[in-house]
Design a protein around this motif. Sequence first.
Motif, PDB file in Angstrom:
ATOM      1  N   GLY A  81      13.597  -5.638   6.183  1.00 54.43           N
ATOM      2  CA  GLY A  81      15.038  -5.438   6.306  1.00 54.43           C
ATOM      3  C   GLY A  81      15.600  -6.180   7.515  1.00 54.43           C
ATOM      4  N   THR A  82      16.898  -6.396   7.500  1.00 52.34           N
ATOM      5  CA  THR A  82      17.534  -7.096   8.621  1.00 52.34           C
ATOM      6  C   THR A  82      17.431  -6.289   9.919  1.00 52.34           C
ATOM      7  N   THR A 102      12.076 -12.659   7.287  1.00 50.59           N
ATOM      8  CA  THR A 102      12.931 -11.942   6.342  1.00 50.59           C
ATOM      9  C   THR A 102      13.486 -12.900   5.290  1.00 50.59           C
ATOM     10  N   SER A 173      25.541  -2.580   8.482  1.00 48.08           N
ATOM     11  CA  SER A 173      24.323  -2.488   7.681  1.00 48.08           C
ATOM     12  C   SER A 173      23.654  -1.125   7.855  1.00 48.08           C
ATOM     13  N   LEU A 177      23.250   1.740   4.911  1.00 46.59           N
ATOM     14  CA  LEU A 177      21.968   2.330   4.535  1.00 46.59           C
ATOM     15  C   LEU A 177      22.020   3.847   4.647  1.00 46.59           C
ATOM     16  N   HIS A 238      11.245  -1.956   6.042  1.00 46.65           N
ATOM     17  CA  HIS A 238      11.518  -2.551   4.730  1.00 46.65           C
ATOM     18  C   HIS A 238      13.013  -2.547   4.404  1.00 46.65           C
ATOM     19  N   ASN A 239      13.373  -3.377   3.449  1.00 49.37           N
ATOM     20  CA  ASN A 239      14.747  -3.411   2.940  1.00 49.37           C
ATOM     21  C   ASN A 239      14.922  -2.261   1.951  1.00 49.37           C
ATOM     22  N   THR A 241      17.516  -0.630   1.233  1.00 47.72           N
ATOM     23  CA  THR A 241      18.730  -0.779   0.420  1.00 47.72           C
ATOM     24  C   THR A 241      18.415  -1.484  -0.890  1.00 47.72           C
TER      25      THR A 241
END
Length: 294
Positions: A81-82, A102, A173, A177, A238-239, A241
């Motif tokens: 994830g960012t 990423t 962001s 989330l 982790h991403n 979203t």
Amino acid sequence: MDSALTAIGLPVALGIIMFGLGLDLTPEDFKRVGRQPKAAVIALVCQLALLPLICFGLVVALDLEPLLGIGMMLLAASPGGTTAALFSHLFRGDVALNISLTAINSLVAIITLPLITGLAISYYGRNDELAMPLVEVIQVFAIILVPVGIGMLVRARRTAFAQRMDKPVRIASAVILAVMVLGVMLAERANITDYLAQIGAVAALFCATSLVVGYLVPKVFGVPGPQAIASSMEIGVHNATLAIYIAVEVLGETKASVPAAVYAIIMFVFAALWGSFVSRRESTPAERPAPANV
């Protein structure tokens, strides 16, 4: 989950998050990986091969029910994830490496995510009920990659604007989330206690393992501390979203999004604790022998 949230909110959420990644990304980031590939290759092997195997072992050992097991594997297959770059920055990691990883992993996940998730679906014998249609998978990654490209274009042409927007987009962001996690919890509120009892231990073990493996494996291969910290955060954060979006919109199972929602909560706590530990460890000078008496 509410149809308006899934049909409009989730794509917009993903778009904002990936646009934020693009604002941080330049062609130089990709070139840097090419010039110094060791840390990136080790991190990607851990993230794409080692961690899904570890996750599968946990899922089988703790005997998760099918949708939760599939949801865990979907999460394991999701790119970093960012927020990983933010944690890396806080704890003296190589932020440029995070951003590069990423971006690269988001590209590679076009192939690996449906493959790993499809294998999990087959393992549980749910092929007749669940599928990862190619067209929908491509649509999902278009939602990811197009905003990244727009963000990179803005960065190249309006650098000052991109720098000003960095913090607001990161905050947005995190808020997005949090809203998505709340949405999953509300949608599954009737069963959430049972799900947490089943998935909490797996999510916690997987998160802790991801962070530790992401740091120790690079260190074993001689990767410097800042890059090892970056690898740890990239692999551990982790991403979620993306995993929630695919579970709800592609698989059509909100229940399969519960692991990502639970992991999202755990990973922030664990990443902060682990980051504090490894940053202190890296900043502590090696003990020197006392001078001999003359």
